[in-house]
Design a protein around this motif. Structure first.
Motif, PDB file in Angstrom:
ATOM      1  N   TYR A  22      24.658  -7.259  32.430  1.00 29.88           N
ATOM      2  CA  TYR A  22      23.361  -7.928  32.298  1.00 29.88           C
ATOM      3  C   TYR A  22      23.286  -9.135  33.227  1.00 29.88           C
ATOM      4  CZ  TYR A  22      19.370 -10.394  30.398  1.00 29.88           C
ATOM      5  OH  TYR A  22      18.176 -11.052  30.275  1.00 29.88           O
ATOM      6  N   LEU A  23      24.355  -9.893  33.277  1.00 26.98           N
ATOM      7  CA  LEU A  23      24.370 -11.056  34.163  1.00 26.98           C
ATOM      8  C   LEU A  23      24.326 -10.645  35.626  1.00 26.98           C
ATOM      9  CD1 LEU A  23      26.955 -13.213  32.224  1.00 26.98           C
ATOM     10  CD2 LEU A  23      24.495 -13.638  32.427  1.00 26.98           C
ATOM     11  N   LEU A  24      24.851  -9.475  35.934  1.00 28.99           N
ATOM     12  CA  LEU A  24      24.808  -8.977  37.312  1.00 28.99           C
ATOM     13  C   LEU A  24      23.444  -8.397  37.678  1.00 28.99           C
ATOM     14  CD1 LEU A  24      28.291  -7.196  37.457  1.00 28.99           C
ATOM     15  CD2 LEU A  24      27.637  -9.313  38.628  1.00 28.99           C
ATOM     16  N   THR A  25      22.738  -7.824  36.697  1.00 32.82           N
ATOM     17  CA  THR A  25      21.488  -7.113  36.996  1.00 32.82           C
ATOM     18  C   THR A  25      20.235  -7.846  36.554  1.00 32.82           C
ATOM     19  OG1 THR A  25      21.491  -5.887  34.905  1.00 32.82           O
ATOM     20  CG2 THR A  25      22.642  -4.878  36.781  1.00 32.82           C
ATOM     21  N   GLY A  26      20.296  -8.562  35.432  1.00 31.39           N
ATOM     22  CA  GLY A  26      19.118  -9.260  34.937  1.00 31.39           C
ATOM     23  C   GLY A  26      18.247  -8.437  34.012  1.00 31.39           C
ATOM     24  N   SER A  27      18.652  -7.231  33.708  1.00 30.28           N
ATOM     25  CA  SER A  27      17.858  -6.359  32.859  1.00 30.28           C
ATOM     26  C   SER A  27      18.778  -5.599  31.910  1.00 30.28           C
ATOM     27  CB  SER A  27      17.079  -5.370  33.737  1.00 30.28           C
ATOM     28  OG  SER A  27      16.721  -4.212  33.032  1.00 30.28           O
ATOM     29  N   LEU A 121      30.259 -16.004  40.468  1.00 29.59           N
ATOM     30  CA  LEU A 121      29.969 -16.951  39.388  1.00 29.59           C
ATOM     31  C   LEU A 121      30.078 -16.293  38.011  1.00 29.59           C
ATOM     32  CD1 LEU A 121      27.022 -19.001  40.921  1.00 29.59           C
ATOM     33  CD2 LEU A 121      29.424 -19.644  40.727  1.00 29.59           C
ATOM     34  N   VAL A 122      29.611 -15.059  37.892  1.00 29.67           N
ATOM     35  CA  VAL A 122      29.702 -14.352  36.613  1.00 29.67           C
ATOM     36  C   VAL A 122      31.160 -14.116  36.245  1.00 29.67           C
ATOM     37  CG1 VAL A 122      29.273 -12.124  35.473  1.00 29.67           C
ATOM     38  CG2 VAL A 122      27.430 -13.271  36.715  1.00 29.67           C
ATOM     39  N   LEU A 123      31.948 -13.652  37.211  1.00 29.64           N
ATOM     40  CA  LEU A 123      33.358 -13.385  36.929  1.00 29.64           C
ATOM     41  C   LEU A 123      34.124 -14.678  36.644  1.00 29.64           C
ATOM     42  CD1 LEU A 123      34.079 -10.601  39.568  1.00 29.64           C
ATOM     43  CD2 LEU A 123      33.754 -10.319  37.100  1.00 29.64           C
ATOM     44  N   ARG A 124      33.758 -15.756  37.302  1.00 29.37           N
ATOM     45  CA  ARG A 124      34.473 -17.020  37.113  1.00 29.37           C
ATOM     46  C   ARG A 124      34.107 -17.704  35.798  1.00 29.37           C
ATOM     47  NH1 ARG A 124      38.467 -19.783  36.865  1.00 29.37           N
ATOM     48  NH2 ARG A 124      38.558 -21.882  37.674  1.00 29.37           N
ATOM     49  N   TYR A 125      32.806 -17.840  35.540  1.00 26.54           N
ATOM     50  CA  TYR A 125      32.379 -18.650  34.407  1.00 26.54           C
ATOM     51  C   TYR A 125      32.015 -17.845  33.167  1.00 26.54           C
ATOM     52  CZ  TYR A 125      32.608 -22.288  37.826  1.00 26.54           C
ATOM     53  OH  TYR A 125      33.070 -23.145  38.774  1.00 26.54           O
ATOM     54  N   TRP A 126      31.702 -16.581  33.312  1.00 23.77           N
ATOM     55  CA  TRP A 126      31.423 -15.762  32.130  1.00 23.77           C
ATOM     56  C   TRP A 126      32.675 -15.015  31.693  1.00 23.77           C
ATOM     57  CZ3 TRP A 126      27.884 -15.500  28.486  1.00 23.77           C
ATOM     58  CH2 TRP A 126      27.913 -14.418  27.631  1.00 23.77           C
ATOM     59  N   GLU A 127      33.322 -14.349  32.648  1.00 30.44           N
ATOM     60  CA  GLU A 127      34.521 -13.573  32.336  1.00 30.44           C
ATOM     61  C   GLU A 127      35.775 -14.442  32.332  1.00 30.44           C
ATOM     62  OE1 GLU A 127      34.936 -10.379  31.430  1.00 30.44           O
ATOM     63  OE2 GLU A 127      32.774 -10.108  31.392  1.00 30.44           O
ATOM     64  N   ILE A 142      40.934 -15.458  48.457  1.00 27.61           N
ATOM     65  CA  ILE A 142      40.714 -16.549  47.501  1.00 27.61           C
ATOM     66  C   ILE A 142      39.803 -17.602  48.123  1.00 27.61           C
ATOM     67  CG2 ILE A 142      41.831 -18.431  46.237  1.00 27.61           C
ATOM     68  CD1 ILE A 142      44.235 -16.563  45.808  1.00 27.61           C
ATOM     69  N   GLY A 143      39.939 -17.835  49.409  1.00 32.08           N
ATOM     70  CA  GLY A 143      39.067 -18.784  50.102  1.00 32.08           C
ATOM     71  C   GLY A 143      37.605 -18.376  50.030  1.00 32.08           C
ATOM     72  N   THR A 144      37.348 -17.081  50.137  1.00 26.82           N
ATOM     73  CA  THR A 144      35.976 -16.583  50.012  1.00 26.82           C
ATOM     74  C   THR A 144      35.452 -16.842  48.608  1.00 26.82           C
ATOM     75  OG1 THR A 144      36.339 -14.882  51.693  1.00 26.82           O
ATOM     76  CG2 THR A 144      34.514 -14.524  50.152  1.00 26.82           C
ATOM     77  N   VAL A 145      36.286 -16.612  47.609  1.00 28.29           N
ATOM     78  CA  VAL A 145      35.885 -16.866  46.225  1.00 28.29           C
ATOM     79  C   VAL A 145      35.555 -18.347  46.059  1.00 28.29           C
ATOM     80  CG1 VAL A 145      36.668 -16.901  43.816  1.00 28.29           C
ATOM     81  CG2 VAL A 145      37.189 -14.930  45.276  1.00 28.29           C
ATOM     82  N   LYS A 146      36.393 -19.222  46.587  1.00 31.81           N
ATOM     83  CA  LYS A 146      36.156 -20.663  46.459  1.00 31.81           C
ATOM     84  C   LYS A 146      34.853 -21.072  47.144  1.00 31.81           C
ATOM     85  CE  LYS A 146      40.984 -22.102  46.087  1.00 31.81           C
ATOM     86  NZ  LYS A 146      42.063 -22.879  46.692  1.00 31.81           N
ATOM     87  N   SER A 147      34.623 -20.570  48.348  1.00 28.62           N
ATOM     88  CA  SER A 147      33.407 -20.959  49.069  1.00 28.62           C
ATOM     89  C   SER A 147      32.162 -20.384  48.401  1.00 28.62           C
ATOM     90  CB  SER A 147      33.476 -20.538  50.535  1.00 28.62           C
ATOM     91  OG  SER A 147      33.450 -19.132  50.668  1.00 28.62           O
ATOM     92  N   GLN A 148      32.236 -19.148  47.907  1.00 26.91           N
ATOM     93  CA  GLN A 148      31.091 -18.553  47.216  1.00 26.91           C
ATOM     94  C   GLN A 148      30.794 -19.300  45.910  1.00 26.91           C
ATOM     95  OE1 GLN A 148      29.079 -15.538  48.166  1.00 26.91           O
ATOM     96  NE2 GLN A 148      29.855 -16.571  49.993  1.00 26.91           N
ATOM     97  N   THR A 149      31.844 -19.728  45.219  1.00 26.54           N
ATOM     98  CA  THR A 149      31.659 -20.500  43.990  1.00 26.54           C
ATOM     99  C   THR A 149      30.984 -21.830  44.303  1.00 26.54           C
ATOM    100  OG1 THR A 149      33.627 -19.504  42.982  1.00 26.54           O
ATOM    101  CG2 THR A 149      32.842 -21.568  42.028  1.00 26.54           C
ATOM    102  N   SER A 150      31.486 -22.526  45.294  1.00 25.84           N
ATOM    103  CA  SER A 150      30.918 -23.820  45.657  1.00 25.84           C
ATOM    104  C   SER A 150      29.464 -23.695  46.099  1.00 25.84           C
ATOM    105  CB  SER A 150      31.758 -24.435  46.782  1.00 25.84           C
ATOM    106  OG  SER A 150      31.173 -25.629  47.228  1.00 25.84           O
ATOM    107  N   ARG A 151      29.189 -22.747  46.982  1.00 25.93           N
ATOM    108  CA  ARG A 151      27.814 -22.561  47.461  1.00 25.93           C
ATOM    109  C   ARG A 151      26.887 -22.123  46.334  1.00 25.93           C
ATOM    110  NH1 ARG A 151      29.897 -19.383  52.687  1.00 25.93           N
ATOM    111  NH2 ARG A 151      30.476 -21.197  53.923  1.00 25.93           N
ATOM    112  N   GLY A 152      27.386 -21.248  45.469  1.00 22.07           N
ATOM    113  CA  GLY A 152      26.571 -20.770  44.356  1.00 22.07           C
ATOM    114  C   GLY A 152      26.203 -21.893  43.404  1.00 22.07           C
ATOM    115  N   LEU A 153      27.181 -22.718  43.057  1.00 21.14           N
ATOM    116  CA  LEU A 153      26.905 -23.845  42.162  1.00 21.14           C
ATOM    117  C   LEU A 153      25.950 -24.845  42.808  1.00 21.14           C
ATOM    118  CD1 LEU A 153      30.449 -24.449  40.613  1.00 21.14           C
ATOM    119  CD2 LEU A 153      28.437 -23.408  39.518  1.00 21.14           C
ATOM    120  N   THR A 154      26.104 -25.069  44.100  1.00 21.90           N
ATOM    121  CA  THR A 154      25.200 -25.977  44.816  1.00 21.90           C
ATOM    122  C   THR A 154      23.774 -25.446  44.765  1.00 21.90           C
ATOM    123  OG1 THR A 154      26.967 -26.737  46.270  1.00 21.90           O
ATOM    124  CG2 THR A 154      24.703 -27.018  47.067  1.00 21.90           C
TER     125      THR A 154
END
Length: 174
Positions: A22-27, A121-127, A142-154
């Motif tokens: 649901y968090l991935l799709t929104g429906s 973000l879903v895998l990090r903060y929900w799962e 792991i660097g990609t995960v860190k940058s995607q997390t930072s950009r997503g939160l921003t």
């Protein structure tokens, strides 16, 4: 793993998988379709699967990202309506309706993100997966995960009102 173990896995983890989907799709309907599709794919290789939850999660994320790439340009997401301003201006204590509004704003903002960023973000903060587990699930560094997390939160902070930045308790429900 036996066929009985697959049935047991589905019975135990189905609700968790639907919440993540649901968090991935929104429906709700898309989430159930995504889980069913992922379970069908997982069932074909069930005897070779070592970590079933990680395997099914990865299938769901890959399937959703793939779908978004195929149909993403046709998908339109509504922006935040401004209902948060009414909530902020009222100055009243929070009630159930306010919580629903905030949750809707967070979900809308989450679904405005690109699929891979949303998945991180879903895998990090929900799962509650570690950066290494997310990198393994998504097949990236792991660097990609860190940058995607930072950009997503921003990006989420930029579109969400200050009141939505506070944690919303959903008791594991979406």
């Amino acid at each position: 793993m036996t066929d009985d173990s697959f049935r047991e896995f589905v019975e135990i983890r189905y609700a968790d998988l639907v919440r993540t989907a649901y968090l991935l799709t929104g429906s709700r309907h898309s989430a159930e379709d995504l889980v069913q599709s992922a379970l069908m794919r997982a069932m074909r290789r069930w005897r070779q699967v070592n970590d079933p939850m990680a395997y099914v999660r990865r299938i769901m994320v890959n399937e959703r990202v793939s779908l978004w790439h195929r149909f993403g340009s046709r998908e339109f997401l509504a922006g935040v309506t401004g209902a948060w301003r009414l909530h902020a201006d009222r100055g009243r204590g929070a009630d159930v309706a306010d919580g629903v509004v905030v949750r809707d704003e967070v979900l809308t903002a989450l679904h405005s993100l690109p699929p891979r960023m949303r998945a991180v973000l879903v895998l990090r903060y929900w799962e509650d997966l570690s950066e290494a587990q997310i990198a393994d699930t998504l097949g990236c560094s792991i660097g990609t995960v860190k940058s995607q997390t930072s950009r997503g939160l921003t990006r989420l902070r930029a579109v969400l009102p200050a009141s939505s930045a506070e944690p919303v308790t959903t008791n594991g429900e979406v």
